[in-house]
Design a protein around this motif. Structure first.
Motif, PDB file in Angstrom:
ATOM      1  N   ASN A  58     -12.836 -85.402 -65.696  1.00 37.08           N
ATOM      2  CA  ASN A  58     -13.856 -86.409 -65.461  1.00 37.08           C
ATOM      3  C   ASN A  58     -14.961 -86.233 -66.505  1.00 37.08           C
ATOM      4  O   ASN A  58     -15.677 -85.245 -66.506  1.00 37.08           O
ATOM      5  CB  ASN A  58     -14.402 -86.224 -64.040  1.00 37.08           C
ATOM      6  N   TRP A  59     -15.076 -87.208 -67.399  1.00 35.16           N
ATOM      7  CA  TRP A  59     -16.021 -87.072 -68.517  1.00 35.16           C
ATOM      8  C   TRP A  59     -17.465 -87.023 -68.043  1.00 35.16           C
ATOM      9  O   TRP A  59     -18.308 -86.383 -68.686  1.00 35.16           O
ATOM     10  CB  TRP A  59     -15.818 -88.206 -69.511  1.00 35.16           C
ATOM     11  N   ASP A  60     -17.768 -87.702 -66.937  1.00 36.37           N
ATOM     12  CA  ASP A  60     -19.147 -87.672 -66.427  1.00 36.37           C
ATOM     13  C   ASP A  60     -19.538 -86.257 -66.026  1.00 36.37           C
ATOM     14  O   ASP A  60     -20.651 -85.811 -66.301  1.00 36.37           O
ATOM     15  CB  ASP A  60     -19.295 -88.608 -65.226  1.00 36.37           C
ATOM     16  N   VAL A  61     -18.606 -85.561 -65.374  1.00 36.23           N
ATOM     17  CA  VAL A  61     -18.892 -84.184 -64.964  1.00 36.23           C
ATOM     18  C   VAL A  61     -19.061 -83.304 -66.192  1.00 36.23           C
ATOM     19  O   VAL A  61     -19.992 -82.495 -66.274  1.00 36.23           O
ATOM     20  CB  VAL A  61     -17.754 -83.649 -64.060  1.00 36.23           C
ATOM     21  N   GLN A  62     -18.173 -83.471 -67.169  1.00 36.58           N
ATOM     22  CA  GLN A  62     -18.252 -82.656 -68.376  1.00 36.58           C
ATOM     23  C   GLN A  62     -19.562 -82.910 -69.114  1.00 36.58           C
ATOM     24  O   GLN A  62     -20.218 -81.973 -69.574  1.00 36.58           O
ATOM     25  CB  GLN A  62     -17.062 -82.970 -69.282  1.00 36.58           C
ATOM     26  N   ASN A  63     -19.963 -84.179 -69.209  1.00 31.97           N
ATOM     27  CA  ASN A  63     -21.221 -84.513 -69.882  1.00 31.97           C
ATOM     28  C   ASN A  63     -22.417 -83.938 -69.129  1.00 31.97           C
ATOM     29  O   ASN A  63     -23.395 -83.504 -69.746  1.00 31.97           O
ATOM     30  CB  ASN A  63     -21.360 -86.025 -70.027  1.00 31.97           C
ATOM     31  N   ALA A  64     -22.359 -83.941 -67.808  1.00 38.50           N
ATOM     32  CA  ALA A  64     -23.454 -83.376 -67.019  1.00 38.50           C
ATOM     33  C   ALA A  64     -23.561 -81.873 -67.259  1.00 38.50           C
ATOM     34  O   ALA A  64     -24.662 -81.332 -67.373  1.00 38.50           O
ATOM     35  CB  ALA A  64     -23.237 -83.661 -65.537  1.00 38.50           C
ATOM     36  N   ILE A  65     -22.411 -81.196 -67.346  1.00 35.15           N
ATOM     37  CA  ILE A  65     -22.422 -79.757 -67.607  1.00 35.15           C
ATOM     38  C   ILE A  65     -23.003 -79.468 -68.988  1.00 35.15           C
ATOM     39  O   ILE A  65     -23.838 -78.577 -69.159  1.00 35.15           O
ATOM     40  CB  ILE A  65     -20.997 -79.173 -67.473  1.00 35.15           C
ATOM     41  N   VAL A  66     -22.589 -80.243 -69.995  1.00 35.17           N
ATOM     42  CA  VAL A  66     -23.103 -80.064 -71.356  1.00 35.17           C
ATOM     43  C   VAL A  66     -24.610 -80.294 -71.390  1.00 35.17           C
ATOM     44  O   VAL A  66     -25.356 -79.527 -72.008  1.00 35.17           O
ATOM     45  CB  VAL A  66     -22.370 -81.004 -72.334  1.00 35.17           C
ATOM     46  N   ALA A  67     -25.089 -81.327 -70.699  1.00 37.63           N
ATOM     47  CA  ALA A  67     -26.526 -81.608 -70.663  1.00 37.63           C
ATOM     48  C   ALA A  67     -27.279 -80.457 -69.999  1.00 37.63           C
ATOM     49  O   ALA A  67     -28.367 -80.068 -70.445  1.00 37.63           O
ATOM     50  CB  ALA A  67     -26.786 -82.911 -69.922  1.00 37.63           C
ATOM     51  N   PHE A  68     -26.706 -79.905 -68.930  1.00 44.17           N
ATOM     52  CA  PHE A  68     -27.345 -78.795 -68.245  1.00 44.17           C
ATOM     53  C   PHE A  68     -27.445 -77.560 -69.152  1.00 44.17           C
ATOM     54  O   PHE A  68     -28.501 -76.935 -69.261  1.00 44.17           O
ATOM     55  CB  PHE A  68     -26.565 -78.446 -66.973  1.00 44.17           C
ATOM     56  N   VAL A  69     -26.344 -77.228 -69.833  1.00 39.98           N
ATOM     57  CA  VAL A  69     -26.355 -76.071 -70.740  1.00 39.98           C
ATOM     58  C   VAL A  69     -27.340 -76.294 -71.882  1.00 39.98           C
ATOM     59  O   VAL A  69     -28.085 -75.388 -72.259  1.00 39.98           O
ATOM     60  CB  VAL A  69     -24.930 -75.800 -71.271  1.00 39.98           C
TER      61      VAL A  69
END
Length: 51
Positions: free
Chosen positions: A2-13
């Protein structure tokens, strides 16, 4: 994936990155404090100190 989840993780890091040194220092000081306390405890219990 799920790209939304991956993007959220990247934004958090990425949001943590500017404070990375502070987190590293906090972790190391907490770790050192814990090890130092255990060392004093073991010495108090009669184990020989390690140089």
């Amino acid at each position: 994936m799920n790209w939304d989840v991956q993007n959220a993780i990247v934004a958090f890091v990425d949001s943590l990155r500017p404070n990375a040194q502070m987190y590293h220092d906090m972790y190391m000081s907490a770790l050192y404090g814990f090890v130092d306390m255990q060392s004093h405890l073991l010495t108090m219990l009669g184990y020989p100190p390690v140089p």
